[in-house]
Each structure stands twice: as C-alpha cells, then as structure tokens.
Write a protein that holds these residues in place. Structure first.
Motif, short mmCIF file in Angstrom:
data_model
loop_
_atom_site.label_atom_id
_atom_site.label_comp_id
_atom_site.label_asym_id
_atom_site.label_seq_id
_atom_site.Cartn_x
_atom_site.Cartn_y
_atom_site.Cartn_z
N GLU A 1 40.00 -6.85 -35.86
CA GLU A 1 39.22 -7.12 -37.07
C GLU A 1 38.27 -8.31 -36.87
OE1 GLU A 1 42.33 -7.56 -39.91
OE2 GLU A 1 42.43 -5.41 -40.37
N TYR B 1 40.45 3.98 -37.55
CA TYR B 1 41.65 3.98 -38.39
C TYR B 1 42.87 4.02 -37.48
CZ TYR B 1 45.48 5.58 -41.31
OH TYR B 1 46.70 5.68 -41.92
N TYR C 1 30.42 -0.89 -45.56
CA TYR C 1 31.23 -1.75 -44.68
C TYR C 1 30.35 -2.75 -43.92
CZ TYR C 1 35.27 1.42 -45.09
OH TYR C 1 36.32 2.15 -45.56
N ASN D 1 41.99 1.03 -45.19
CA ASN D 1 42.27 0.13 -44.07
C ASN D 1 41.50 0.48 -42.80
OD1 ASN D 1 43.64 -2.24 -43.70
ND2 ASN D 1 45.47 -1.28 -42.83
N ASN E 1 39.67 1.69 -49.41
CA ASN E 1 41.05 1.22 -49.55
C ASN E 1 41.98 1.85 -48.51
OD1 ASN E 1 40.49 -0.40 -51.87
ND2 ASN E 1 40.50 1.46 -53.13
N LYS F 1 50.16 3.45 -39.55
CA LYS F 1 51.01 2.30 -39.89
C LYS F 1 51.77 1.75 -38.68
CE LYS F 1 54.91 5.22 -41.37
NZ LYS F 1 55.87 5.51 -42.45
N ARG G 1 45.99 -5.79 -34.24
CA ARG G 1 45.00 -5.35 -35.22
C ARG G 1 44.15 -6.50 -35.74
NH1 ARG G 1 44.03 -1.09 -39.06
NH2 ARG G 1 42.71 -2.00 -40.68
#
Length: 547
Positions: A507, A490, A252, A267, A265, A493, A503
């Motif tokens: 990022e 993490y 990462y 998120n 994968n 949803k 979010r």
C-alpha cells in the motif's frame, strides 16, 4: 451544367495531365490533416513566407514523381487511383476526426480488428465521406477517357516529366535543406502523415513482416518452470484485462468523480503511476504478457516465443482465457480452455455486435464450477470490452448511465466534449461494477483457495483534448491519456499470509512508477512459479516479501 459535365467526360485527356491533376487532388484534399499540421508548425517558425509556400509544393512535386514512376501506366492508373479514392476517403475521415496516424502499428490494428469492432466506427458522416470523396471520384475517373501515346513516345514523355518534377523537388530541398532537416528532427511523425504513402508503406511493411518474412526460430521460455509449494490451499487468480481504460479517470487515482463506487469498500490496492507498453491492443497485450520489455518489444518476436501462460502451463497451472474483446492477440493460442464470446451469445447481454462484460461473470462462475475437483493451482484471464470506443454508450446497460448527458453516437467528434467524457466515465463505472462482481465470486472461494485478482488495462484513450480522439497514436507523441493505465490488485483475506506478502508495504508503493513490463514477473511471483525467466527487479511484490 449537365452539358459541361458530359463534355468533360467525353473529352480525352493526356495521361500526364491526369497524373498531375490526381496528384494535386490527393495532396490538397486527402492530405488536409498533414497540411494543417505542417502549417501549425510553420506559423510559429521564422522561416520566411517563401519557404512556407515552397515546402508543401516540394512534397506535391515529389508525390507527382512517385505517381509518374510507378502508377502512370495504362492498365494500372485507373485501378490504383480508384482504390486510393475509396481508401483515402476513410483515412481522411479518421485522420481529420480522430487524429489517427496510419503507421505500421495502426495498420496492424486495422488488419486485426474484427468485423463487429470495425462496424462500431460506422456513422452517417463516415458514409458521406465514403460516397462524396470515395465513390463519386472513383466513378468519374472510371468514366474519364485517358490518352496514352505509343509506347516509345509515352515513355519519353513520362521520363521528361519525371525529370522536370524531380529537379523542382531537389532544387527546393537543397535551397532549404537546413529548414527541412530542422523541422523533420523536431517532428518525426510528419512523414507518417502524408497520404496515401503513409498507409501504403505501412501496409507493405505489415504484409512483409507477417506473411513474406522467414519465420523466426521459436523460443521456448521457462523450460525449468516449477511451482513453489508453500501455500496450504490451491491458488486461484483472476486476471482482468481491461480495454481502453484511463488511469486518470479512476477515483482511486485522484479523479474527482466516483468512478470506483462499486469496489471502493472491497480493499483494492490501486497503483497510480502505471504506463502502458503501447497505445494499441495489438502491441500492448503481447508486450505485457511476454518477457519482452517496451524497449526491445516487437510483435514479430512475441509471435515466436512463449508467454507467461505457456510458462504457467508448463508448471502445471490450470489456465483459461475468456475473451469479450475480439481476440487475445496470440496470447491464448496455446491455452486449451479458451473461449471467444460471440456477439450473439445472449439475448439479454448481447446486441449482435457486442456483449456487455457482465457475460464474463457467467463464464467465471462456470470456470469455478469446473475446477472444484481439481488439484492444480488456477489462473483465468477475462478480456473485457471495457471502454472500447467510439460507441462508448454501447458498453454499459442503461441503468449505469450515472453521468449525464451522454454521447450516444459513433462520430464522437460531433458530441459536446462534456457529454463524451460523461459517456466514457460511465464505461469506467460499469467496469468497476464488473470488478466488484469478480471479487464477490472470489470471496466465496476464500476458504478453499488462496485468491487474488489483478486488473490492468492495455492502454488509455484520447477524449477530444487538442482535437484528438480514440487511441493508437505513435507512442512518442501520444498524450499521457493514451499511456496512463489503471493497475489494481485484490488479495483475499488469507492471501498475504499464504504468499508471505506484507500488504501494508504494498500500500506504500502505490505512487511508484510502474509499467506493463512489471506484469509478467509479478504474475509469476503471485503464482509462485520459479524459473530463470523471472526478474525480481520487475516484480512489484519483491520489496514486500516477508522473510
């Protein structure tokens, strides 16, 4: 040869000669790391050949003064120096092969290391050091006959010898004071490298602080703590406390190897520039979970105040701690639901000395089962054994040995550096697998809870660059590999919406400089705990909160 040895043992030696000989032995043989360091400093300085000879000689004469003054007495000399031989053989091995400096922080780690962790350092080379430089010299000293004159004469001789060596020391220091001062200011760890005084002084400080100093008045934190009820579902957070993971070995964060294969994968948000509070678990863990930041942190203060989990429990958050790394360093002392996993807990996941971190998944499943009928918000900490060295190869099952060849031995300094890095990277890959399993568990609960996960390591690790291994180097001189740690997030949803977090904003913050100081306040924010102990300026979510 045998006759010479017997004559040596049967002859009686004056105690002053014995002290001088022992001082010379300890300074030259058991201080190899220090001597190597000081000559590496001096070789590039234009200080003259005489100073390069006299500088270490002055330290030898000063050491002799200390031995004469404190340890040259009949019933003290042999027990003291035999202890030094035994301990010195191990400290020499650690300093030469791993670059360990025995300051107070390292001594704290030594005392707080459990038996299984201590035995992970055992190797044939260490045994050879212990026997050759510990046991054998101890037996010789035990057998040697030492002559002590009568009380008055003995003390006069001791005093005269002490004065002689002291004058020699002072004469050299005064003559070259500027050079000594300059080198000392530029290399502030040198004094911590002189054996045996480094570990003797550090051990004395540790014992004094832990057992002999009057306890501080306990400081309760967050007496006003309460939950802010804004979510439609209960909150569920997993805190995955990593061990010895380097931030620069995460795919990462730009690492060339796919060490985050299992979570890539899922998120995750990975913050790339995060520094630890310290370079050892005993300091980093209390630092990250208390509101004492790096600048004013001390283990003594941390031991006498509440931490973030005490505050959460005060706010009625159901809290648990599951430990697979030998202890929580005081951070779970007041958590009722605490499990320290024994190294023989499972026939398939443990080997009697340690357990694979996959055993924590079982405890996570049990924890989720235990809270299904509760009404409180929940947080659980899972303390990984992660990448704990030097037996990196024991931290992952064989099927996770993706990077080959491996270094399958404890004396990692004797491994090819590429194989050592391969083995270390396999531990990072396995940790990534463990994280993916935790996230999969949380995903099954997203309809019932507002779920989130934080993964952060206590410190990094040295992997042979410049001859340095493991961790625990004083922070001021520690390489970045021991201080740069992974910090991943993490969010389920519905979690951003429920917690009113942008979010996309988070990022964009992945390159911001963060430290362990941010964790305490970010956890309070994530669990929506309102208290005066909370500092929004240290909360990673502050600038990304939606109105």
């Amino acid at each position: 040869m045998k006759d010479v040895f017997y004559k040596f043992l049967n002859k009686s030696y004056h105690f002053l000669y014995v002290i001088i000989a022992l001082s010379l032995v300890f300074f030259t043989i058991y201080n190899q790391s220090f001597i190597k360091h000081i000559y590496n400093i001096l070789k590039d300085d234009d200080v003259g050949i005489l100073f390069k000879v006299l500088a270490p000689f002055a330290l030898f004469t000063l050491s002799t003064c200390i031995y004469l003054l404190l340890f040259s007495y009949k019933y003290l000399l042999k027990p003291f120096f035999i202890s030094l031989f035994l301990i010195g053989s191990i400290t020499l091995y650690m300093s030469l092969n791993y670059g360990v400096i025995f300051d107070t922080s390292m001594i704290k780690n030594v005392f707080e290391t459990n038996t299984h962790e201590a035995f992970s350092y055992l190797s044939l080379k260490l045994v050879i050091y212990f026997i050759g430089l510990g046991v054998i010299p101890s037996l010789i000293l035990y057998k040697v006959k030492i002559y002590y004159p009568k009380f008055i004469k003995s003390n006069i001789q001791r005093l005269l010898a002490l004065i002689f060596f002291f004058i020699l020391t002072i004469a050299i220091v005064i003559t070259y004071y500027q050079q000594f001062s300059f080198i000392g200011r530029k290399n502030n760890t040198l004094l911590k490298e002189i054996m045996p005084f480094s570990y003797l002084v550090s051990t004395t400080k540790y014992i004094n602080e832990k057992y002999l100093t009057k306890p501080l008045e306990y400081q309760y934190q967050g007496l006003d703590a309460k939950e802010i009820e804004t979510t439609t579902k209960r909150k569920l957070t997993f805190v995955i406390l990593g061990e010895t993971a380097r931030g620069d070995h995460m795919a990462y964060n730009g690492y060339e190897r796919d060490t985050n294969f299992y979570t890539k994968n899922l998120n995750l948000i990975s913050f790339k520039n995060v520094l630890s509070c310290a370079t050892a678990t005993a300091q980093s863990v209390p630092c990250m979970f208390t509101n004492l930041n790096k600048e004013n942190f001390s283990n003594r203060k941390a031991s006498f105040q509440d931490n973030v989990f005490d505050i959460m429990q005060r706010a009625k958050v159901n809290t648990a701690w599951f430990d697979n790394d030998g202890g929580c360093k005081g951070m779970c002392d007041r958590i009722k639901n605490t499990v320290n996993i024994a190294p023989n807990s499972s026939k398939t996941k443990c080997n009697g000395d340690s357990c694979f971190d996959s055993i924590l998944i079982d405890y996570a499943q049990n924890f989720l089962e235990s809270i299904k009928d509760t009404k409180e918000d929940n947080i659980a900490v899972f303390h990984l054994i992660g990448s704990h060295g030097p037996r990196y190869f024991e931290r992952y099952p064989e099927k996770f040995a993706k990077f080959l060849p491996e270094c399958r031995r404890a004396d990692v300094e004797n491994c090819n550096l590429n194989s050592l890095i391969n083995t270390y990277d396999n531990t990072i890959l396995y940790t990534d697998y463990i994280l993916s399993e935790f996230i999969k568990l949380l995903k099954t609960k997203e309809d019932e809870y507002v779920v989130s996960l934080i993964y952060i390591s206590d410190h990094g690790e040295s992997l042979g660059k410049n001859g340095m291994f493991l961790h625990g180097t004083p922070y001021s001189i520690a390489p970045i590999g021991q201080k740069h740690v992974p910090f991943m997030l993490y969010l389920g949803k519905d979690t951003p919406q429920e917690l009113k977090i942008d979010r996309a904003c988070l990022e964009k913050k992945i390159n911001e400089k963060l430290t362990h100081d941010n964790l305490f306040h970010s956890l309070l924010s994530l669990m929506q705990i309102d208290t005066k102990e909370y500092n929004k300026d240290l909360d990673i979510f502050t600038s990304c909160k939606l109105k």
